[in-house]
Design an enzyme around this catalytic site. Structure first.
Site, short mmCIF file in Angstrom:
data_model
loop_
_atom_site.label_atom_id
_atom_site.label_comp_id
_atom_site.label_asym_id
_atom_site.label_seq_id
_atom_site.Cartn_x
_atom_site.Cartn_y
_atom_site.Cartn_z
N ASP A 193 -1.71 -1.18 -4.05
CA ASP A 193 -2.01 -0.44 -5.28
C ASP A 193 -0.87 -0.60 -6.27
OD1 ASP A 193 -0.04 1.36 -4.17
OD2 ASP A 193 -1.64 2.06 -2.86
N HIS A 226 -5.17 -17.48 -5.78
CA HIS A 226 -6.06 -16.64 -4.96
C HIS A 226 -7.42 -17.31 -4.69
CE1 HIS A 226 -7.16 -15.98 -9.13
NE2 HIS A 226 -8.37 -15.69 -8.68
N ASP A 227 -7.62 -18.52 -5.17
CA ASP A 227 -8.92 -19.19 -4.98
C ASP A 227 -8.87 -20.36 -4.02
OD1 ASP A 227 -10.44 -17.59 -6.72
OD2 ASP A 227 -9.80 -18.72 -8.47
N GLU A 234 -7.18 -20.14 -17.87
CA GLU A 234 -7.69 -20.85 -16.69
C GLU A 234 -8.77 -21.76 -17.22
OE1 GLU A 234 -9.84 -20.22 -12.40
OE2 GLU A 234 -10.44 -19.05 -14.12
N ASN A 293 -0.17 4.43 -0.61
CA ASN A 293 -0.80 5.72 -0.29
C ASN A 293 -1.58 5.71 1.02
OD1 ASN A 293 -2.91 4.13 -1.03
ND2 ASN A 293 -3.78 5.52 -2.56
N ASP A 347 0.84 -1.19 0.00
CA ASP A 347 0.00 0.00 0.00
C ASP A 347 0.88 1.24 0.00
OD1 ASP A 347 -1.79 2.03 0.53
OD2 ASP A 347 -2.19 1.42 2.61
N ASP A 362 -9.50 -15.66 -17.71
CA ASP A 362 -10.38 -16.22 -16.69
C ASP A 362 -11.37 -17.21 -17.31
OD1 ASP A 362 -11.20 -15.85 -13.83
OD2 ASP A 362 -13.11 -15.25 -14.73
N ASP A 385 -5.04 -9.85 -16.00
CA ASP A 385 -6.17 -10.76 -15.90
C ASP A 385 -7.21 -10.29 -16.92
OD1 ASP A 385 -7.69 -12.84 -14.56
OD2 ASP A 385 -6.50 -12.29 -12.80
C1 NOJ Z 1 -11.91 -17.57 -11.56
C2 NOJ Z 1 -11.22 -16.62 -10.65
O1 NOJ Z 1 -9.95 -17.13 -10.34
C3 NOJ Z 1 -12.12 -16.45 -9.44
O2 NOJ Z 1 -11.45 -15.73 -8.42
C4 NOJ Z 1 -13.38 -15.78 -9.87
O3 NOJ Z 1 -14.27 -15.72 -8.79
C5 NOJ Z 1 -14.05 -16.55 -11.02
N1 NOJ Z 1 -13.12 -16.95 -12.01
C6 NOJ Z 1 -15.10 -15.71 -11.70
O4 NOJ Z 1 -14.50 -14.73 -12.49
#
Ligand code: NOJ
Length: 536
Positions: free
Chosen positions: A33, A326-327, A263, A27, A25, A203, A102
């Site tokens: 950011d 991140h999932d 993905e 700021n 971060d 995605d 992305d």
């Molecule tokens: C895959 C992404 O990695 C996830 O974080 C997102 O919720 C879904 N696609 C929908 O875009």
């Protein structure tokens, strides 16, 4: 730089996913950011990476943390401005770091101007940019379930039709059968490529097309709660994607050295689907295969998964490997919570950096950063808000980067948007930089070694017979031979090695380059990661 002259950054290099809101971060608003990432580029360069996959930064109402885009040609003010983004590109490129964005184009946000128009009336010119349908015998047109729970069809009272959303209802799916949609997305790709963006992480590519007859999916109890107990036979992974991928590829091929990584994940389809999206290397340059993310810590299972993945690739396909994103819960949390976390983190590091294929690190993985447990009141992810406590969402793996032991872990001057992990005073970059035996320094050495050794970057891969707790493989390139031995167990194990050859230690967690290698059965230490080279 590699010893080889034909170094392809996305193929022979190392990539790192950064979650922009959690990196640094600059700021003082509690959120990471773009300027924050710029300030950390020297750290990333020192780590030795060749490219960043930047999580979504386009304008978004953040119902799905930016995976709900309201304007594809903008930067969300939370992260900065277009000028900041352009500066990031320039500064990254100065350091030979590539930037992949992305690209979230299976769906838009319901706040996107296209959808706002589309929902105005049945005859709006943008109507057919989304997937609208009438009621079928008083019910939704199909039984398809959305990935975020509930059905995919959302009733719109104003125009008395349903629209389709594969994720949240605030994420209406674009109609990829409409050529106008395709042309607009390709133009958007060119917009970013013209700025110098090096590629895209696409995605949910395999959600783009849906069955045009809207046939019902079969029920499948084994598909589990996250698939709505159905096999997504008609709602995902439909034929016809090859044409779209070729068109996207043609856009990229109009520029030098650009790439896309898809993905492509549906558990029911397995690694073959991820491989198919690469074709003969002429569709996606890379596509993610997530089996390892769902495998338990067991060398035998890893062997099986890795073999399964490599076996389905075409001769020209190229693997890319990932242990965290991140999932899903982070790798150290899934596989090494409790005892010997840092030792096991090094085994994972050695695996990721010595397997055949492009490694994708997830920020913080290089310090063995675990998930940060989340309390109800701190939940930011809509998944967690909707399904707590059965599903707590994905905040735990998106916590702020742990830079030092100071206030806010050196991430921000104020309370961060997500809570910091309680362990940050021990697990942080500054502490690990000072410790020669840290996970961070092991990653740095591994990345440097990979850069030096063509066999690791691009060589063949062959598993070597081993104890069931050991994963051992050989990487070969011309006359270079490297042997990787990874002990998944907290006990000593024995590994037979080819005694007709002389071996030297290239890198190891428990031995130095001076260590002698006992040829008739190497006693491998608990959680040892060892990389040997034939000494010629
Ligand atoms: C895959 C992404 O990695 C996830 O974080 C997102 O919720 C879904 N696609 C929908 O875009």
């Amino acid at each position: 730089m590699s010893a080889e002259t034909d170094f392809i950054w996305w193929k022979h290099g190392v990539l790192c996913e950064i979650w922009p809101r959690s990196y640094y971060d600059s700021n003082g608003d509690g959120s990471g950011d773009i300027q924050g990432i710029i300030q950390k580029l020297d750290y990333l360069a020192e780590l030795g990476i060749d490219g960043i996959w930047l999580g979504p930064v386009n304008k978004s109402p953040m119902v799905d943390s930016g995976y709900d885009v309201a304007d594809y040609r903008s930067i969300d003010p939370l992260y900065g401005t277009m000028a900041d983004f352009e500066q990031l590109l320039a500064e990254a490129h100065k350091r030979n770091i590539h930037i992949i964005m992305d690209m979230v184009v299976n769906h838009t946000s319901d706040q996107h101007a296209w959808f706002k128009e589309s929902r105005l009336s049945r005859d709006n010119p943008k109507r057919d940019w989304y997937i609208w349908h009438d009621r079928k015998r008083g019910r939704p047109p199909s039984n398809w379930k959305a990935a975020m729970g509930g059905g995919v069809w959302q009733w719109d009272n104003a125009t008395k039709q349903y629209y389709l959303h594969s994720f949240f209802k605030e994420q209406p799916d674009l109609n990829w059968r409409n050529p106008a949609v395709r042309q607009e997305i390709y133009a958007t790709m060119r917009f970013w490529l013209d700025k110098g963006v090096d590629g895209f992480r696409c995605d949910v590519l395999n959600y783009f097309l849906k069955d045009d007859q809207l046939r019902d999916n079969p029920t499948s109890l084994s598909a589990g709660i996250f698939n709505g107990f159905q096999k997504h036979l008609y709602s995902r992974s439909q034929p016809g994607m090859e044409e779209i991928l070729r068109q996207m590829r043609a856009v990229l091929d109009g520029y030098k050295d650009r790439m896309m990584v898809g993905e492509v994940f549906v558990a029911q389809d397995g690694p073959a689907m991820a491989a198919a999206f690469m074709g003969d290397g002429d569709l996606c340059h890379l596509s993610f295969e997530f089996s390892l993310l769902f495998t338990k810590w067991d060398a035998a299972r890893f062997k099986e998964m890795i073999n399964g993945w490599f076996a389905v690739l075409s001769a020209k396909g190229w693997p890319c490997n990932v242990l965290s994103n991140h999932d899903q819960p982070r790798a150290v949390t899934r596989w090494a919570a409790g005892a010997d976390t840092q030792k096991r983190a090094k085994v994972m590091a050695a695996l990721l950096l010595t397997l055949r294929g492009t490694p994708f690190l997830y920020y913080g993985e290089e310090i063995g950063m675990p998930d940060s447990p989340i309390k109800r009141g701190d939940v930011m992810d809509t998944v967690g808000k909707m399904y707590w406590p059965i599903v707590k969402g994905r905040d735990a793996e998106r916590s702020p980067m742990q830079w030092n032991a100071g206030p806010q872990a050196g991430f921000s001057s104020v309370k961060p948007w997500l809570p910091l992990n309680a362990d940050y005073s021990e697990i942080n970059v500054a502490a690990q930089e000072k410790d020669p035996l840290s996970v961070l320094n092991f990653y740095r050495r591994l990345i440097a070694l990979r850069r030096e050794k063509p066999a690791l970057q691009r060589g063949g891969y062959e598993q070597v017979p081993s104890d069931k707790n050991i994963l051992a493989y050989r990487r070969t390139y011309h006359n270079e031979e490297i042997l990787v031995i990874l002990n998944f167990a907290g006990e000593r194990k024995v590994q037979a090695i080819d005694s007709s050859k002389r071996w030297k230690v290239l890198l190891g967690t428990q031995r130095s380059s001076e260590s002698a290698i006992d040829k008739d059965g190497l006693a491998v230490y608990p959680y040892e990661a060892l990389i040997l080279e034939e000494d010629k």
